[in-house]
Design a protein around this motif. Structure first.
Motif, PDB file in Angstrom:
ATOM      1  N   ALA A   1     -32.479  17.411  -6.987  1.00  0.00           N
ATOM      2  CA  ALA A   1     -31.423  18.374  -6.701  1.00  0.00           C
ATOM      3  C   ALA A   1     -30.297  17.728  -5.902  1.00  0.00           C
ATOM      4  O   ALA A   1     -30.483  16.691  -5.256  1.00  0.00           O
ATOM      5  CB  ALA A   1     -31.996  19.570  -5.948  1.00  0.00           C
TER       6      ALA A   1
ATOM      7  N   GLY B   1     -35.328  20.691  -8.547  1.00  0.00           N
ATOM      8  CA  GLY B   1     -34.106  20.577  -9.331  1.00  0.00           C
ATOM      9  C   GLY B   1     -34.412  20.311 -10.788  1.00  0.00           C
ATOM     10  O   GLY B   1     -34.733  19.186 -11.151  1.00  0.00           O
TER      11      GLY B   1
ATOM     12  N   ASP C   1     -36.553  25.406  -8.230  1.00  0.00           N
ATOM     13  CA  ASP C   1     -35.132  25.522  -8.552  1.00  0.00           C
ATOM     14  C   ASP C   1     -34.650  26.863  -8.011  1.00  0.00           C
ATOM     15  O   ASP C   1     -35.435  27.637  -7.451  1.00  0.00           O
ATOM     16  CB  ASP C   1     -34.902  25.423 -10.065  1.00  0.00           C
ATOM     17  CG  ASP C   1     -33.501  24.921 -10.411  1.00  0.00           C
ATOM     18  OD1 ASP C   1     -33.364  23.771 -10.840  1.00  0.00           O
ATOM     19  OD2 ASP C   1     -32.524  25.693 -10.221  1.00  0.00           O
TER      20      ASP C   1
END
Length: 339
Positions: A238, A172, A195
């Motif tokens: 994330a 993230g 990501d």
């Protein structure tokens, strides 16, 4: 003073005139220059966490400014000092957690912009024993996110137990993750970035990540184990449950995964693999006062720099709207007064 106030969960914040309070014992009054906007502020206003914020509320726990007045018993700061007013507003100071340097786990803690009023205002009350300390000649807007986002990922990286020269994956690359990449590099770690957006992975490369992997296009665990033998540590910032499962799969034997992100729901923990491979799974919540000063030192030395976008206090509802849509790159900071 002018302040942004939420009166009902899920509603809009109102810009209101509020009285400036006098600091009590061990407290200080801080003239706010800048205040970062965190996802936790949005959670506070939406009321979507199990423990609800106290309403009406002035949110904000990344406030930074000048000490304007001292309450009784204060001897650690003086008027004119630059301080930050963080998430950990105060703790009891005498429980097992507090006396062993884990005040962030104190069950009697107060939290800025959640259980007590925070920094979306021209002035904020703070506990002098728990504020962050800054030198002069800083960039207030750039430093504001360090007292929450910065210390959160710095502590999370420490919780992975990784050592210089070892591999850590950051899952993230958003407001938290872009800072985590920089802290990891400053700590001497090799960094892999995970990501689902190519632009964020490109940012991670620019910040020093040696390997990037788009989790939409390939399995992060298989890819990273093929490239490096697996991660010694993984930090998940994330807010998607699948990222936690993917992070676990990227670990090598004896690896540690630290969890910063707070999505709703849960993820499956494979018992056999966890036991066989001696994985460690840890939650990590912000950081202690010591962690905070260490995190600030990296930023003051120029080794970590938040990607910030400035807004006015009156723009807070628009900022929250963009935050809900996931359209903010880096961290938003409300510029409330001139330094």
């Amino acid at each position: 003073m002018k302040a942004a106030v939420i009166h009902a969960f899920g509603g809009l914040l109102n810009i209101e005139e509020m009285p400036v309070k006098e600091p009590g014992e061990n407290q200080i009054l801080v003239k706010v220059i800048s205040c970062g906007v965190c996802h936790t502020d949005l959670h506070a206003c939406e009321g979507d966490w199990p423990v609800k914020a106290n309403l009406p509320l002035i949110p904000g726990h990344e406030a930074i400014g000048y000490v304007a007045a001292l309450g009784s018993g204060v001897n650690t700061v003086k008027e004119g000092d630059i301080v930050g007013v963080p998430w950990l507003f105060s703790a009891c100071g005498c429980c097992d957690y507090c006396i062993t340097g884990w005040e962030t786990l104190c069950e009697a803690q107060q939290n800025g912009g959640y259980s007590v009023n925070g920094g979306f205002a021209e002035y904020v009350i703070a506990d002098a024993r728990y504020v962050a300390h800054f030198p002069s000649n800083i960039n207030f807007t750039e430093m504001a996110p360090i007292i929450c986002a910065g210390v959160t990922v710095y502590k999370g990286l420490k919780e992975t137990d990784t050592k210089p020269g070892e591999w850590v994956a950051i899952s993230g690359i958003g407001g938290l993750g872009h800072l985590a990449v920089q802290y990891a590099k400053a700590m001497g770690l090799h960094v892999a970035a995970i990501d689902v957006a190519d632009d964020k992975l490109e940012l991670a490369k620019k910040l020093g990540a040696e390997i990037t992997v788009n989790a939409r296009q390939q399995d992060p665990g298989k890819f990273l184990k093929k490239e490096t033998g697996g991660m010694h540590g993984v930090l998940v910032t994330a807010v998607s449950p699948i990222a936690f499962s993917q992070g676990l799969s990227a670990l090598r034997r004896k690896g540690t995964i630290a969890l910063n992100g707070l999505p709703p729901g849960s993820f499956d923990l494979p018992i056999f693999e966890t036991v066989l491979n001696r994985y460690t799974v840890r939650g990590s919540i912000v950081g202690t006062r010591k962690d905070m000063q260490e995190a600030i030192a990296f930023a003051v030395d120029g080794k970590v720099k938040a990607n910030v976008h400035a807004a006015k206090l009156e723009d807070i509802n628009s900022v929250f709207y963009d935050m809900k849509k996931g359209e903010i790159d880096g961290r938003m900071v409300l510029e409330i007064a001139a330094p």
